[in-house]
Design a protein around this motif. Structure first.
Motif, PDB file in Angstrom:
ATOM      1  N   LYS A   5     -99.450  -6.584 -54.303  1.00 36.30           N
ATOM      2  CA  LYS A   5     -98.954  -6.849 -55.657  1.00 36.30           C
ATOM      3  C   LYS A   5     -99.143  -8.321 -56.017  1.00 36.30           C
ATOM      4  CE  LYS A   5     -96.745  -5.950 -59.480  1.00 36.30           C
ATOM      5  NZ  LYS A   5     -97.440  -5.277 -60.569  1.00 36.30           N
ATOM      6  N   LEU A   6     -98.859  -9.220 -55.079  1.00 39.12           N
ATOM      7  CA  LEU A   6     -99.036 -10.646 -55.332  1.00 39.12           C
ATOM      8  C   LEU A   6    -100.495 -10.978 -55.603  1.00 39.12           C
ATOM      9  CD1 LEU A   6     -96.624 -12.098 -52.633  1.00 39.12           C
ATOM     10  CD2 LEU A   6     -96.252 -12.041 -55.114  1.00 39.12           C
ATOM     11  N   VAL A   7    -101.404 -10.386 -54.826  1.00 39.12           N
ATOM     12  CA  VAL A   7    -102.840 -10.607 -55.032  1.00 39.12           C
ATOM     13  C   VAL A   7    -103.255 -10.096 -56.403  1.00 39.12           C
ATOM     14  CG1 VAL A   7    -105.149  -9.900 -54.257  1.00 39.12           C
ATOM     15  CG2 VAL A   7    -103.440 -10.655 -52.579  1.00 39.12           C
ATOM     16  N   SER A   8    -102.780  -8.912 -56.753  1.00 41.83           N
ATOM     17  CA  SER A   8    -103.113  -8.342 -58.055  1.00 41.83           C
ATOM     18  C   SER A   8    -102.627  -9.250 -59.194  1.00 41.83           C
ATOM     19  CB  SER A   8    -102.482  -6.956 -58.185  1.00 41.83           C
ATOM     20  OG  SER A   8    -102.679  -6.432 -59.466  1.00 41.83           O
ATOM     21  N   MET A   9    -101.401  -9.729 -59.081  1.00 44.42           N
ATOM     22  CA  MET A   9    -100.846 -10.602 -60.111  1.00 44.42           C
ATOM     23  C   MET A   9    -101.606 -11.928 -60.179  1.00 44.42           C
ATOM     24  SD  MET A   9     -96.792  -9.896 -59.412  1.00 44.42           S
ATOM     25  CE  MET A   9     -96.259 -11.251 -60.443  1.00 44.42           C
ATOM     26  N   ALA A  10    -101.902 -12.517 -59.022  1.00 45.71           N
ATOM     27  CA  ALA A  10    -102.623 -13.795 -58.988  1.00 45.71           C
ATOM     28  C   ALA A  10    -104.017 -13.635 -59.591  1.00 45.71           C
ATOM     29  CB  ALA A  10    -102.701 -14.321 -57.564  1.00 45.71           C
ATOM     30  N   ASN A  11    -104.703 -12.548 -59.246  1.00 43.22           N
ATOM     31  CA  ASN A  11    -106.039 -12.323 -59.802  1.00 43.22           C
ATOM     32  C   ASN A  11    -105.990 -12.104 -61.306  1.00 43.22           C
ATOM     33  OD1 ASN A  11    -107.425 -12.652 -57.381  1.00 43.22           O
ATOM     34  ND2 ASN A  11    -107.403 -10.474 -56.906  1.00 43.22           N
ATOM     35  N   GLN A  12    -104.955 -11.440 -61.778  1.00 41.58           N
ATOM     36  CA  GLN A  12    -104.806 -11.228 -63.218  1.00 41.58           C
ATOM     37  C   GLN A  12    -104.608 -12.572 -63.935  1.00 41.58           C
ATOM     38  OE1 GLN A  12    -101.449  -8.764 -64.267  1.00 41.58           O
ATOM     39  NE2 GLN A  12    -102.340  -8.250 -66.259  1.00 41.58           N
ATOM     40  N   THR A  29    -104.671 -21.681 -62.868  1.00 37.38           N
ATOM     41  CA  THR A  29    -104.019 -20.650 -62.061  1.00 37.38           C
ATOM     42  C   THR A  29    -102.968 -21.279 -61.147  1.00 37.38           C
ATOM     43  OG1 THR A  29    -106.027 -19.293 -62.122  1.00 37.38           O
ATOM     44  CG2 THR A  29    -104.420 -18.778 -60.408  1.00 37.38           C
ATOM     45  N   ALA A  30    -103.325 -22.364 -60.484  1.00 40.65           N
ATOM     46  CA  ALA A  30    -102.378 -23.045 -59.592  1.00 40.65           C
ATOM     47  C   ALA A  30    -101.167 -23.545 -60.373  1.00 40.65           C
ATOM     48  CB  ALA A  30    -103.065 -24.202 -58.873  1.00 40.65           C
ATOM     49  N   ASP A  31    -101.395 -24.146 -61.524  1.00 34.40           N
ATOM     50  CA  ASP A  31    -100.289 -24.653 -62.339  1.00 34.40           C
ATOM     51  C   ASP A  31     -99.362 -23.524 -62.771  1.00 34.40           C
ATOM     52  OD1 ASP A  31    -101.156 -27.276 -62.135  1.00 34.40           O
ATOM     53  OD2 ASP A  31    -102.149 -27.271 -64.095  1.00 34.40           O
ATOM     54  N   HIS A  32     -99.940 -22.408 -63.190  1.00 28.59           N
ATOM     55  CA  HIS A  32     -99.128 -21.277 -63.629  1.00 28.59           C
ATOM     56  C   HIS A  32     -98.261 -20.754 -62.481  1.00 28.59           C
ATOM     57  CE1 HIS A  32     -98.106 -17.745 -66.072  1.00 28.59           C
ATOM     58  NE2 HIS A  32     -98.090 -17.125 -64.896  1.00 28.59           N
ATOM     59  N   ASP A  38     -91.511 -17.353 -58.600  1.00 25.47           N
ATOM     60  CA  ASP A  38     -90.351 -17.567 -57.745  1.00 25.47           C
ATOM     61  C   ASP A  38     -90.827 -18.161 -56.405  1.00 25.47           C
ATOM     62  OD1 ASP A  38     -88.704 -16.250 -55.402  1.00 25.47           O
ATOM     63  OD2 ASP A  38     -87.392 -16.243 -57.161  1.00 25.47           O
ATOM     64  N   PRO A  39     -90.040 -19.039 -55.802  1.00 30.57           N
ATOM     65  CA  PRO A  39     -90.456 -19.621 -54.516  1.00 30.57           C
ATOM     66  C   PRO A  39     -90.810 -18.579 -53.448  1.00 30.57           C
ATOM     67  CG  PRO A  39     -88.566 -20.811 -55.361  1.00 30.57           C
ATOM     68  CD  PRO A  39     -88.780 -19.625 -56.272  1.00 30.57           C
ATOM     69  N   ARG A  40     -90.132 -17.440 -53.463  1.00 30.96           N
ATOM     70  CA  ARG A  40     -90.462 -16.381 -52.489  1.00 30.96           C
ATOM     71  C   ARG A  40     -91.840 -15.791 -52.766  1.00 30.96           C
ATOM     72  NH1 ARG A  40     -85.218 -13.100 -53.752  1.00 30.96           N
ATOM     73  NH2 ARG A  40     -85.894 -13.985 -55.718  1.00 30.96           N
ATOM     74  N   MET A  41     -92.204 -15.689 -54.036  1.00 29.53           N
ATOM     75  CA  MET A  41     -93.527 -15.169 -54.384  1.00 29.53           C
ATOM     76  C   MET A  41     -94.601 -16.165 -53.952  1.00 29.53           C
ATOM     77  SD  MET A  41     -92.583 -13.678 -58.151  1.00 29.53           S
ATOM     78  CE  MET A  41     -94.250 -13.253 -58.624  1.00 29.53           C
ATOM     79  N   ARG A  42     -94.359 -17.456 -54.203  1.00 29.56           N
ATOM     80  CA  ARG A  42     -95.319 -18.480 -53.773  1.00 29.56           C
ATOM     81  C   ARG A  42     -95.472 -18.464 -52.257  1.00 29.56           C
ATOM     82  NH1 ARG A  42     -92.560 -21.578 -57.707  1.00 29.56           N
ATOM     83  NH2 ARG A  42     -91.515 -22.757 -56.058  1.00 29.56           N
ATOM     84  N   ALA A  43     -94.357 -18.347 -51.560  1.00 28.07           N
ATOM     85  CA  ALA A  43     -94.419 -18.289 -50.094  1.00 28.07           C
ATOM     86  C   ALA A  43     -95.213 -17.065 -49.645  1.00 28.07           C
ATOM     87  CB  ALA A  43     -93.013 -18.266 -49.497  1.00 28.07           C
ATOM     88  N   LEU A  56    -108.421 -11.880 -52.794  1.00 26.27           N
ATOM     89  CA  LEU A  56    -108.287 -12.940 -53.791  1.00 26.27           C
ATOM     90  C   LEU A  56    -109.647 -13.277 -54.390  1.00 26.27           C
ATOM     91  CD1 LEU A  56    -105.872 -15.375 -51.908  1.00 26.27           C
ATOM     92  CD2 LEU A  56    -105.320 -13.980 -53.916  1.00 26.27           C
ATOM     93  N   ASP A  57    -109.711 -13.357 -55.715  1.00 22.39           N
ATOM     94  CA  ASP A  57    -110.929 -13.810 -56.376  1.00 22.39           C
ATOM     95  C   ASP A  57    -111.207 -15.251 -55.944  1.00 22.39           C
ATOM     96  OD1 ASP A  57    -111.063 -11.371 -57.692  1.00 22.39           O
ATOM     97  OD2 ASP A  57    -110.178 -12.141 -59.553  1.00 22.39           O
ATOM     98  N   PRO A  58    -112.478 -15.667 -55.921  1.00 19.85           N
ATOM     99  CA  PRO A  58    -112.811 -17.006 -55.401  1.00 19.85           C
ATOM    100  C   PRO A  58    -112.035 -18.149 -56.045  1.00 19.85           C
ATOM    101  CG  PRO A  58    -114.808 -15.727 -55.653  1.00 19.85           C
ATOM    102  CD  PRO A  58    -113.684 -14.914 -56.262  1.00 19.85           C
ATOM    103  N   HIS A  59    -111.920 -18.174 -57.358  1.00 19.09           N
ATOM    104  CA  HIS A  59    -111.194 -19.276 -57.992  1.00 19.09           C
ATOM    105  C   HIS A  59    -109.692 -19.163 -57.776  1.00 19.09           C
ATOM    106  CE1 HIS A  59    -111.324 -16.106 -61.003  1.00 19.09           C
ATOM    107  NE2 HIS A  59    -110.204 -16.620 -61.479  1.00 19.09           N
ATOM    108  N   VAL A  60    -109.195 -17.956 -57.558  1.00 20.24           N
ATOM    109  CA  VAL A  60    -107.778 -17.764 -57.247  1.00 20.24           C
ATOM    110  C   VAL A  60    -107.503 -18.250 -55.825  1.00 20.24           C
ATOM    111  CG1 VAL A  60    -105.923 -16.066 -56.999  1.00 20.24           C
ATOM    112  CG2 VAL A  60    -107.550 -15.883 -58.905  1.00 20.24           C
ATOM    113  N   ARG A  61    -108.410 -17.953 -54.914  1.00 25.25           N
ATOM    114  CA  ARG A  61    -108.287 -18.476 -53.544  1.00 25.25           C
ATOM    115  C   ARG A  61    -108.236 -20.000 -53.590  1.00 25.25           C
ATOM    116  NH1 ARG A  61    -109.425 -17.281 -48.199  1.00 25.25           N
ATOM    117  NH2 ARG A  61    -109.970 -15.148 -48.700  1.00 25.25           N
ATOM    118  N   GLN A  62    -109.104 -20.590 -54.383  1.00 20.30           N
ATOM    119  CA  GLN A  62    -109.115 -22.046 -54.521  1.00 20.30           C
ATOM    120  C   GLN A  62    -107.772 -22.540 -55.060  1.00 20.30           C
ATOM    121  OE1 GLN A  62    -112.179 -23.508 -57.122  1.00 20.30           O
ATOM    122  NE2 GLN A  62    -111.736 -25.648 -56.667  1.00 20.30           N
TER     123      GLN A  62
END
Length: 73
Positions: A5-12, A29-32, A38-43, A56-62
């Protein structure tokens, strides 16, 4: 929340920022994620990256790598 779910959200989020230009995609993406997740989601996404970052999409991985590096500094 699951890694999938986190990967899906980050890629979106990443797809949105690609529409604003590839140069800004990783930074936006990083700023958003830094501002709105939430800190737990970032972790969780950082743990996923440490485990290989599958899906993870390449720019999302970055973007996630940027967050990791900022946290380490």
């Amino acid at each position: 929340m699951t890694s999938e779910k986190l990967v899906s959200m980050a890629n979106q989020i990443g797809r949105f920022f690609v529409s604003q230009g590839t140069d800004q995609a990783a930074h936006g993406t990083a700023d958003h994620i830094r501002q709105f997740w939430d800190p737990r989601m970032r972790a969780g996404i950082l743990e996923h990256l440490a485990a290989g970052g599958a899906g993870l999409d390449p720019h999302v991985r970055q973007a996630i790598e940027m967050l990791r590096d900022q946290q380490a500094a």
